[in-house]
Motif scaffolding. Structure first.
Motif, PDB file in Angstrom:
ATOM      1  N   SER A 154       0.839  -1.196   0.000  1.00 54.92           N
ATOM      2  CA  SER A 154       0.000   0.000   0.000  1.00 54.92           C
ATOM      3  C   SER A 154       0.882   1.257   0.000  1.00 54.92           C
ATOM      4  O   SER A 154       0.634   2.211  -0.746  1.00 54.92           O
ATOM      5  CB  SER A 154      -0.914  -0.020   1.216  1.00 54.92           C
ATOM      6  OG  SER A 154      -1.492   1.231   1.413  1.00 54.92           O
ATOM      7  N   GLU A 155       1.928   1.247   0.819  1.00 52.23           N
ATOM      8  CA  GLU A 155       2.852   2.389   0.850  1.00 52.23           C
ATOM      9  C   GLU A 155       3.589   2.516  -0.484  1.00 52.23           C
ATOM     10  O   GLU A 155       3.820   3.614  -0.979  1.00 52.23           O
ATOM     11  CB  GLU A 155       3.826   2.212   2.025  1.00 52.23           C
ATOM     12  CG  GLU A 155       4.886   3.276   2.162  1.00 52.23           C
ATOM     13  CD  GLU A 155       4.369   4.705   2.366  1.00 52.23           C
ATOM     14  OE1 GLU A 155       3.208   4.870   2.766  1.00 52.23           O
ATOM     15  OE2 GLU A 155       5.135   5.637   2.073  1.00 52.23           O
ATOM     16  N   ASN A 158       1.224   4.173  -2.714  1.00 47.95           N
ATOM     17  CA  ASN A 158       1.037   5.593  -2.392  1.00 47.95           C
ATOM     18  C   ASN A 158       2.217   6.431  -2.866  1.00 47.95           C
ATOM     19  O   ASN A 158       2.047   7.542  -3.348  1.00 47.95           O
ATOM     20  CB  ASN A 158       0.812   5.777  -0.887  1.00 47.95           C
ATOM     21  CG  ASN A 158      -0.551   5.251  -0.457  1.00 47.95           C
ATOM     22  OD1 ASN A 158      -1.322   4.769  -1.279  1.00 47.95           O
ATOM     23  ND2 ASN A 158      -0.842   5.329   0.832  1.00 47.95           N
ATOM     24  N   GLN A 188      -6.931  -1.494  -0.165  1.00 48.21           N
ATOM     25  CA  GLN A 188      -5.572  -0.988  -0.400  1.00 48.21           C
ATOM     26  C   GLN A 188      -4.878  -1.866  -1.436  1.00 48.21           C
ATOM     27  O   GLN A 188      -5.117  -3.068  -1.489  1.00 48.21           O
ATOM     28  CB  GLN A 188      -4.759  -0.998   0.907  1.00 48.21           C
ATOM     29  CG  GLN A 188      -5.333  -0.143   2.014  1.00 48.21           C
ATOM     30  CD  GLN A 188      -5.388   1.333   1.662  1.00 48.21           C
ATOM     31  OE1 GLN A 188      -4.673   1.807   0.780  1.00 48.21           O
ATOM     32  NE2 GLN A 188      -6.266   2.070   2.330  1.00 48.21           N
TER      33      GLN A 188
END
Ligand code: NAG
Ligand code: NAG
Length: 481
Positions: A154-155, A158, A188
């Motif tokens: 998810s990071e 992002n 996510q």
């Protein structure tokens, strides 16, 4: 009223500061016009500035700056037509070194969050200013797009989204599409590395040469409807890890969001001026690796590339610099392995943990496989942040390559320049690397030139924004006083 007059002085000073810093940030390439232009489009007739008096220097630099600003404001000069008709047109590749954007987590202090937020726009300012000024045909980011390989999907998503939209002003609908298809139960992003791995296994089970989609031809944009330049992402150790760390998850999410890690693009093969771009995943060339099959794939890529028997010039883009002795660049050779007993992750025992350069042996093999046709070329790398320029000189008798600060001409068959592109980060002054390829009709060879266009430390950019804000505020208060 004393306080009011002091207030006014501060406001005037603030206004002055805001104007100067904002003009500077908007026109910074004009401070170094020849470093910040493609080769051949700018007169490089820098006079012997050192001989001038200080006052004459001020006049000279101001004139040069103002002239360049004027050129930028009033473009479309007639002689641009003539360069356009030049056949073949020059190649204009813009290279950004190691942006290394950081992430925000729940425990990140607010001041750091602000810093990270501002940094995205600082980098974005560099990218958009340089693109507006120079209209590159190719844009390459030299790896280490992010600051850490130890982040979840998810990071990773992002940061990709920030990288695309804030820094490079790109449309992220295709990215959102991917997320809508590959997500966890909370919506996510989550990569499906198992199916990616199965596909790879299937291909690896077939006879070589494996069909891994390495080949491209005459691609000038991945999305010609919306973009007139080609965007190239390169794997860095912070994006996928060193070979001792790279897992299926790391590699598959890079493939899904940034494209392939190894490929070539051949241009103009049916003309007298063929050339190609080679994107090489230098993290997966040597081991011992966690998944040694990835290293097999990279070597398979190099063998297939070699088998092309390509006749033209090569631009090699990769992250880890090639081997050179201590003292040539800021980083000397250094290779580390995980210890035999490594408690936190026992399965990494003795695997490759990090390296500053490729090993001497691998460097030689890579150069021989890519520059075997003895045609000139250029190598761009990242990784060391400080930047460096080196020549790889090929000895005509032994066929060996030797790194050196200069072209060791007599008896050398070929010298290929390696540019380690100085980082784009603020600490390193927000650089943009500019590669110009020019085809010399007389010699029938491509010639390659590099220059580095510096911006400045990120604080100046911050001051320009903050002073503009504060000045607005101060004058509003002044009026009310
Ligand atoms: C990524 O961004 C989404 C949307 O802003 C957010 O919900 C999610 O928590 C972020 N992921 C991480 C790991 O911070
Ligand atoms: C490189 O990354 C950007 C941003 O994620 C993406 O839009 C682009 O398609 C990628 N390039 C390739 C060849 O996939």
């Amino acid at each position: 009223m004393v306080s009011k007059s002091i207030f006014k002085k501060i406001a005037i000073f603030g206004t002055f500061l805001a104007i100067v810093t904002n003009i500077y940030t908007a026109t910074y390439p004009s401070v170094h016009p020849s470093k910040c232009s493609w080769k051949c489009t700018q007169n490089d007739d820098d006079i012997a500035v050192d001989l001038l008096s200080s006052w004459e220097k001020v006049v000279y630099y101001s004139k040069r700056y103002l002239f360049d600003v004027k050129e930028q404001l009033l473009p479309g000069k007639p002689d641009e037509e003539t360069t356009k008709n030049d056949d073949p047109a020059d190649i204009h590749l813009m290279a950004f070194g190691d942006p290394q954007i950081k992430g925000i987590f729940s425990n990140t202090p607010y001041i750091t969050r602000l810093d990270i937020f501002g940094n995205d726009f600082f980098l974005g300012h560099i990218a958009s200013t340089m693109r507006r000024r120079l209209h590159p045909s190719h844009i390459a980011v030299m790896g280490d797009l992010f600051s850490s390989q130890w982040i979840g999907d998810s990071e990773f998503y992002n940061r990709t989204s920030r990288y695309m939209s804030r820094i490079f002003g790109r449309d992220i609908s295709s990215l959102e599409q991917i997320k809508s298809e590959h997500h966890d139960k909370d919506g996510q992003y989550q990569v499906d590395w198992e199916s990616w791995g199965k596909k790879l296994d299937k291909i690896r089970a077939t006879e070589k040469p494996w069909d891994l989609g390495f080949h491209h031809e005459n691609v000038y944009s991945w999305d010609p409807q919306n973009e007139d330049s080609l965007f190239i992402n390169i794997t860095g150790n912070h994006d996928i890890g060193y070979s001792g760390d790279v897992t299926y998850q790391h590699l598959s999410r890079f493939h899904e969001l940034f494209g392939s890690d190894n490929y070539w693009i051949e241009y103009d093969t049916d003309t007298d001026h063929p050339w190609r771009i080679v994107v090489l995943d230098s993290l997966l060339l040597e081991g011992p690796g966690l998944q040694n099959e990835f290293i097999d794939v990279t070597w398979e890529f190099l063998y297939q590339l070699f088998e092309r028997r390509f006749k033209g010039s090569t631009v090699l883009l990769t992250h880890v610099p090639l081997y050179k002795e201590e003292g040539i660049c800021s980083d000397g050779p250094e290779t580390r392995f995980y210890p035999e007993v490594y408690e936190p992750e026992p399965y990494k025992s003795k695997l490759l943990r990090s390296h500053n350069h490729l090993s001497e042996e691998v460097t030689k093999r890579v150069l021989n496989l890519i520059f075997d046709n003895n045609k000139p070329g250029i190598i761009l790398t990242g990784h060391d942040h400080v930047g460096c320029e080196t020549y790889y000189n090929k000895n005509s008798t032994s066929g060996d390559w030797k790194a050196s600060k200069k072209i060791e001409s007599p008896g050398e068959l070929l010298s290929v320049q390696e540019i380690t592109v100085k980082a784009m980060m603020g600490e390193f002054h927000g650089n943009t690397g500019l590669v110009t390829g020019h085809f010399n009709k007389k010699t029938g060879l491509w010639e390659w030139y590099f220059s580095l266009c510096p911006f400045t430390i990120q604080h100046v950019w911050w001051i320009s924004k903050v002073s503009a804000l504060l000045t607005g505020l101060l004058w509003s208060i002044y009026i009310l006083l």
